[in-house]
Design a protein around this motif. Structure first.
Motif, PDB file in Angstrom:
ATOM      1  N   GLU A 191       0.821  -1.205   0.000  1.00  0.00           N
ATOM      2  CA  GLU A 191       0.000   0.000   0.000  1.00  0.00           C
ATOM      3  C   GLU A 191       0.862   1.264   0.000  1.00  0.00           C
ATOM      4  O   GLU A 191       0.589   2.218  -0.727  1.00  0.00           O
ATOM      5  CB  GLU A 191      -0.921   0.010   1.225  1.00  0.00           C
ATOM      6  N   LYS A 192       1.907   1.272   0.830  1.00  0.00           N
ATOM      7  CA  LYS A 192       2.733   2.474   0.953  1.00  0.00           C
ATOM      8  C   LYS A 192       3.649   2.678  -0.249  1.00  0.00           C
ATOM      9  O   LYS A 192       3.962   3.818  -0.607  1.00  0.00           O
ATOM     10  CB  LYS A 192       3.571   2.395   2.230  1.00  0.00           C
ATOM     11  N   THR A 193       4.077   1.587  -0.861  1.00  0.00           N
ATOM     12  CA  THR A 193       5.033   1.670  -1.962  1.00  0.00           C
ATOM     13  C   THR A 193       4.354   1.930  -3.295  1.00  0.00           C
ATOM     14  O   THR A 193       4.932   2.573  -4.180  1.00  0.00           O
ATOM     15  CB  THR A 193       5.858   0.371  -2.043  1.00  0.00           C
ATOM     16  N   ALA A 194       3.127   1.460  -3.455  1.00  0.00           N
ATOM     17  CA  ALA A 194       2.446   1.529  -4.745  1.00  0.00           C
ATOM     18  C   ALA A 194       2.350   2.955  -5.274  1.00  0.00           C
ATOM     19  O   ALA A 194       2.548   3.210  -6.469  1.00  0.00           O
ATOM     20  CB  ALA A 194       1.053   0.904  -4.638  1.00  0.00           C
ATOM     21  N   LYS A 195       2.048   3.912  -4.404  1.00  0.00           N
ATOM     22  CA  LYS A 195       1.889   5.289  -4.872  1.00  0.00           C
ATOM     23  C   LYS A 195       3.205   5.861  -5.412  1.00  0.00           C
ATOM     24  O   LYS A 195       3.200   6.659  -6.351  1.00  0.00           O
ATOM     25  CB  LYS A 195       1.321   6.170  -3.771  1.00  0.00           C
ATOM     26  N   HIS A 196       4.329   5.415  -4.817  1.00  0.00           N
ATOM     27  CA  HIS A 196       5.632   5.880  -5.306  1.00  0.00           C
ATOM     28  C   HIS A 196       5.966   5.231  -6.655  1.00  0.00           C
ATOM     29  O   HIS A 196       6.550   5.876  -7.527  1.00  0.00           O
ATOM     30  CB  HIS A 196       6.713   5.565  -4.277  1.00  0.00           C
ATOM     31  N   VAL A 197       5.582   3.963  -6.801  1.00  0.00           N
ATOM     32  CA  VAL A 197       5.777   3.288  -8.082  1.00  0.00           C
ATOM     33  C   VAL A 197       4.985   4.002  -9.166  1.00  0.00           C
ATOM     34  O   VAL A 197       5.480   4.258 -10.263  1.00  0.00           O
ATOM     35  CB  VAL A 197       5.352   1.807  -7.990  1.00  0.00           C
ATOM     36  N   LEU A 198       3.724   4.343  -8.853  1.00  0.00           N
ATOM     37  CA  LEU A 198       2.881   5.018  -9.835  1.00  0.00           C
ATOM     38  C   LEU A 198       3.435   6.398 -10.197  1.00  0.00           C
ATOM     39  O   LEU A 198       3.414   6.792 -11.380  1.00  0.00           O
ATOM     40  CB  LEU A 198       1.455   5.140  -9.298  1.00  0.00           C
ATOM     41  N   GLU A 199       3.922   7.117  -9.219  1.00  0.00           N
ATOM     42  CA  GLU A 199       4.524   8.431  -9.491  1.00  0.00           C
ATOM     43  C   GLU A 199       5.696   8.295 -10.453  1.00  0.00           C
ATOM     44  O   GLU A 199       5.865   9.111 -11.375  1.00  0.00           O
ATOM     45  CB  GLU A 199       4.981   9.087  -8.189  1.00  0.00           C
ATOM     46  N   SER A 200       6.502   7.249 -10.254  1.00  0.00           N
ATOM     47  CA  SER A 200       7.654   7.019 -11.134  1.00  0.00           C
ATOM     48  C   SER A 200       7.215   6.632 -12.538  1.00  0.00           C
ATOM     49  O   SER A 200       7.825   7.044 -13.530  1.00  0.00           O
ATOM     50  CB  SER A 200       8.558   5.926 -10.550  1.00  0.00           C
ATOM     51  N   ILE A 201       6.157   5.830 -12.626  1.00  0.00           N
ATOM     52  CA  ILE A 201       5.623   5.448 -13.938  1.00  0.00           C
ATOM     53  C   ILE A 201       5.199   6.696 -14.703  1.00  0.00           C
ATOM     54  O   ILE A 201       5.536   6.883 -15.878  1.00  0.00           O
ATOM     55  CB  ILE A 201       4.429   4.481 -13.786  1.00  0.00           C
ATOM     56  N   LYS A 202       4.464   7.578 -14.033  1.00  0.00           N
ATOM     57  CA  LYS A 202       3.955   8.778 -14.691  1.00  0.00           C
ATOM     58  C   LYS A 202       5.062   9.747 -15.091  1.00  0.00           C
ATOM     59  O   LYS A 202       4.988  10.388 -16.140  1.00  0.00           O
ATOM     60  CB  LYS A 202       2.966   9.493 -13.763  1.00  0.00           C
ATOM     61  N   SER A 203       6.102   9.849 -14.263  1.00  0.00           N
ATOM     62  CA  SER A 203       7.145  10.843 -14.513  1.00  0.00           C
ATOM     63  C   SER A 203       8.283  10.331 -15.405  1.00  0.00           C
ATOM     64  O   SER A 203       8.910  11.112 -16.115  1.00  0.00           O
ATOM     65  CB  SER A 203       7.729  11.337 -13.186  1.00  0.00           C
ATOM     66  N   GLU A 204       8.536   9.021 -15.386  1.00  0.00           N
ATOM     67  CA  GLU A 204       9.712   8.494 -16.073  1.00  0.00           C
ATOM     68  C   GLU A 204       9.403   7.763 -17.379  1.00  0.00           C
ATOM     69  O   GLU A 204      10.278   7.604 -18.216  1.00  0.00           O
ATOM     70  CB  GLU A 204      10.466   7.525 -15.147  1.00  0.00           C
ATOM     71  N   LEU A 205       8.181   7.306 -17.557  1.00  0.00           N
ATOM     72  CA  LEU A 205       7.864   6.510 -18.745  1.00  0.00           C
ATOM     73  C   LEU A 205       7.112   7.334 -19.786  1.00  0.00           C
ATOM     74  O   LEU A 205       6.677   8.449 -19.534  1.00  0.00           O
ATOM     75  CB  LEU A 205       7.033   5.278 -18.357  1.00  0.00           C
ATOM     76  N   ASN A 206       6.966   6.742 -20.971  1.00  0.00           N
ATOM     77  CA  ASN A 206       6.153   7.291 -22.044  1.00  0.00           C
ATOM     78  C   ASN A 206       5.233   6.171 -22.528  1.00  0.00           C
ATOM     79  O   ASN A 206       5.317   5.040 -22.026  1.00  0.00           O
ATOM     80  CB  ASN A 206       7.035   7.846 -23.172  1.00  0.00           C
ATOM     81  N   PRO A 207       4.313   6.434 -23.467  1.00  0.00           N
ATOM     82  CA  PRO A 207       3.385   5.366 -23.882  1.00  0.00           C
ATOM     83  C   PRO A 207       4.062   4.080 -24.328  1.00  0.00           C
ATOM     84  O   PRO A 207       3.607   2.982 -23.974  1.00  0.00           O
ATOM     85  CB  PRO A 207       2.614   6.020 -25.033  1.00  0.00           C
ATOM     86  N   ASP A 208       5.163   4.171 -25.095  1.00  0.00           N
ATOM     87  CA  ASP A 208       5.844   2.956 -25.565  1.00  0.00           C
ATOM     88  C   ASP A 208       6.458   2.189 -24.399  1.00  0.00           C
ATOM     89  O   ASP A 208       6.378   0.954 -24.338  1.00  0.00           O
ATOM     90  CB  ASP A 208       6.929   3.310 -26.582  1.00  0.00           C
ATOM     91  N   LYS A 209       7.086   2.905 -23.477  1.00  0.00           N
ATOM     92  CA  LYS A 209       7.710   2.236 -22.333  1.00  0.00           C
ATOM     93  C   LYS A 209       6.657   1.666 -21.382  1.00  0.00           C
ATOM     94  O   LYS A 209       6.892   0.639 -20.737  1.00  0.00           O
ATOM     95  CB  LYS A 209       8.634   3.210 -21.594  1.00  0.00           C
ATOM     96  N   PHE A 210       5.512   2.329 -21.309  1.00  0.00           N
ATOM     97  CA  PHE A 210       4.427   1.800 -20.475  1.00  0.00           C
ATOM     98  C   PHE A 210       3.934   0.462 -21.036  1.00  0.00           C
ATOM     99  O   PHE A 210       3.703  -0.487 -20.287  1.00  0.00           O
ATOM    100  CB  PHE A 210       3.286   2.810 -20.415  1.00  0.00           C
ATOM    101  N   GLU A 211       3.780   0.383 -22.356  1.00  0.00           N
ATOM    102  CA  GLU A 211       3.397  -0.885 -22.980  1.00  0.00           C
ATOM    103  C   GLU A 211       4.437  -1.964 -22.691  1.00  0.00           C
ATOM    104  O   GLU A 211       4.094  -3.113 -22.416  1.00  0.00           O
ATOM    105  CB  GLU A 211       3.251  -0.711 -24.492  1.00  0.00           C
ATOM    106  N   LYS A 212       5.707  -1.591 -22.755  1.00  0.00           N
ATOM    107  CA  LYS A 212       6.762  -2.573 -22.505  1.00  0.00           C
ATOM    108  C   LYS A 212       6.737  -3.047 -21.055  1.00  0.00           C
ATOM    109  O   LYS A 212       6.982  -4.222 -20.757  1.00  0.00           O
ATOM    110  CB  LYS A 212       8.124  -1.979 -22.838  1.00  0.00           C
ATOM    111  N   LEU A 213       6.424  -2.143 -20.129  1.00  0.00           N
ATOM    112  CA  LEU A 213       6.306  -2.528 -18.717  1.00  0.00           C
ATOM    113  C   LEU A 213       5.178  -3.543 -18.535  1.00  0.00           C
ATOM    114  O   LEU A 213       5.324  -4.523 -17.797  1.00  0.00           O
ATOM    115  CB  LEU A 213       6.040  -1.282 -17.862  1.00  0.00           C
ATOM    116  N   ILE A 214       4.070  -3.314 -19.220  1.00  0.00           N
ATOM    117  CA  ILE A 214       2.953  -4.259 -19.147  1.00  0.00           C
ATOM    118  C   ILE A 214       3.362  -5.608 -19.728  1.00  0.00           C
ATOM    119  O   ILE A 214       3.041  -6.665 -19.162  1.00  0.00           O
ATOM    120  CB  ILE A 214       1.715  -3.699 -19.880  1.00  0.00           C
ATOM    121  N   LYS A 215       4.083  -5.601 -20.841  1.00  0.00           N
ATOM    122  CA  LYS A 215       4.571  -6.864 -21.426  1.00  0.00           C
ATOM    123  C   LYS A 215       5.471  -7.588 -20.427  1.00  0.00           C
ATOM    124  O   LYS A 215       5.359  -8.814 -20.240  1.00  0.00           O
ATOM    125  CB  LYS A 215       5.337  -6.587 -22.715  1.00  0.00           C
TER     126      LYS A 215
END
Length: 341
Positions: A196-220
């Protein structure tokens, strides 16, 4: 009393409604007859193997799943994994049932499709046979028990096995502790709190560090880490294409395909992604390839709008918002985030 793990993701759109009616199911519809059950209960291994050779032309390793299923005994406890949760069931029948014995006039699939019977099999409205051959009558003791809150590391790990079923007698104490904690509403706090405590930091990093292509790759990478045999991006110029999917994940051992729309967004996601993945899945379901097909939308955004939620509810589409996906990443293991994006 024995403890078992048994998956019902095969033909999930019908096997889950059947579980809600108290029937645990398995495939192997080619073998559904009482003589077959009788021979297995008498441990006639030669007859069992011979039937596979006769009907399928070989003797597959997967036959062990059917043997175990038919050998479940009254009073046995069965853990049924689901997405992010699990069911706890007790076998209450004296012997296995033919799948036709699980039929009732009000039986429907997830998508509210009427189910009929030809006396031997369960069939769809258009006459297609559902590949379910046998059932066990169960009492659902607990349903939708959160893995993150109530399953410890050993039980969580075992629920990731790829085979359809298996003995988990060695986890008796782990299972009983999980059930007790669930009944007393005492989650495994350390794991839950960390996630619970870590998830919000992970999401913040996803939003700030990734782009649509990298987000797709993370899902893969996520689907590869949880055991998908194949993860790919469907061709954009498919013949007779309807709708759209960004990612396709195949779980060969359980005959499951998940179609995913990836939405790298902030704020709120509209219904467009849900409509696209629904059209794509509906088109693919017209192909009779033996796979069960599920549609997901995964976003980095905080939520979906009401219309997206409505479409998803009516059509069994899994909507996963940013914080939930972040928790899924943490539960799958931090190492997957080290994969090259």
């Amino acid at each position: 009393m024995n403890y078992w793990l048994h998956r019902i993701s095969h033909k999930a759109k019908l096997s889950y409604p059947l579980l809600n009616k108290g029937f645990l199911t398995i495939g192997f519809s080619d073998f559904t007859d009482n003589e077959f059950i009788d021979k297995v209960l008498k441990s006639d291994w030669e007859y069992f193997n011979g039937k596979f050779k006769e009907k399928w032309g070989d003797i597959p390793r997967t036959r062990h799943n059917l043997w175990r299923f038919l050998k479940f005994s009254k009073g046995d406890i069965v853990i049924v994994p689901s997405w992010g949760s699990f069911f706890v069931c007790e076998i209450i029948d004296e012997r296995p049932l033919l799948i036709s014995d699980a039929y009732s006039d009000d039986l429907q699939t997830w998508s509210h499709e009427k189910v009929k019977t030809n006396g031997t099999h369960l069939i769809s409205e258009n006459g297609k046979v559902f590949d379910l051959g046998f059932a066990r009558k169960v009492k659902v003791l607990h349903k939708n028990v959160s893995r993150a809150k109530f399953a410890d590391a050993k039980l969580t790990s075992r629920m990731k096995i790829r085979q359809t079923n298996g003995s988990i007698n060695d986890l008796k104490k782990n299972i009983e502790k999980s059930i007790t904690n669930y009944m007393e509403n005492k989650p495994i706090h350390f794991h839950s709190i960390i996630v619970e405590k870590t998830a919000k930091h992970v999401l913040e990093s996803i939003k700030s560090e990734l782009n649509p292509d990298k987000f797709e790759k993370l899902i893969k990478n996520y689907f590869k880490s949880i055991g998908a045999n194949e993860v790919s991006i469907p061709a954009k110029n498919e013949r007779d294409k309807e709708g759209d999917a960004d990612i396709l994940a195949v779980f060969e051992n359980i005959k499951l395909i998940i179609y995913i729309q990836a939405k790298f967004r902030k704020g709120k996601v509209t219904e467009w992604g849900a409509k696209q993945i629904l059209d794509y899945k509906t088109n693919k379901e017209s192909i009779d390839d033996g796979y069960n097909k599920i549609a997901w939308v995964i976003t980095s955004a905080d939520k979906y709008n009401e219309q997206a939620e409505k479409i998803a509810t009516e059509n069994e589409i899994q909507l996963i918002a940013g914080i939930e996906f972040s928790k899924m990443l943490l539960n799958a293991g931090i190492n997957l985030m080290n994969m090259n994006l």
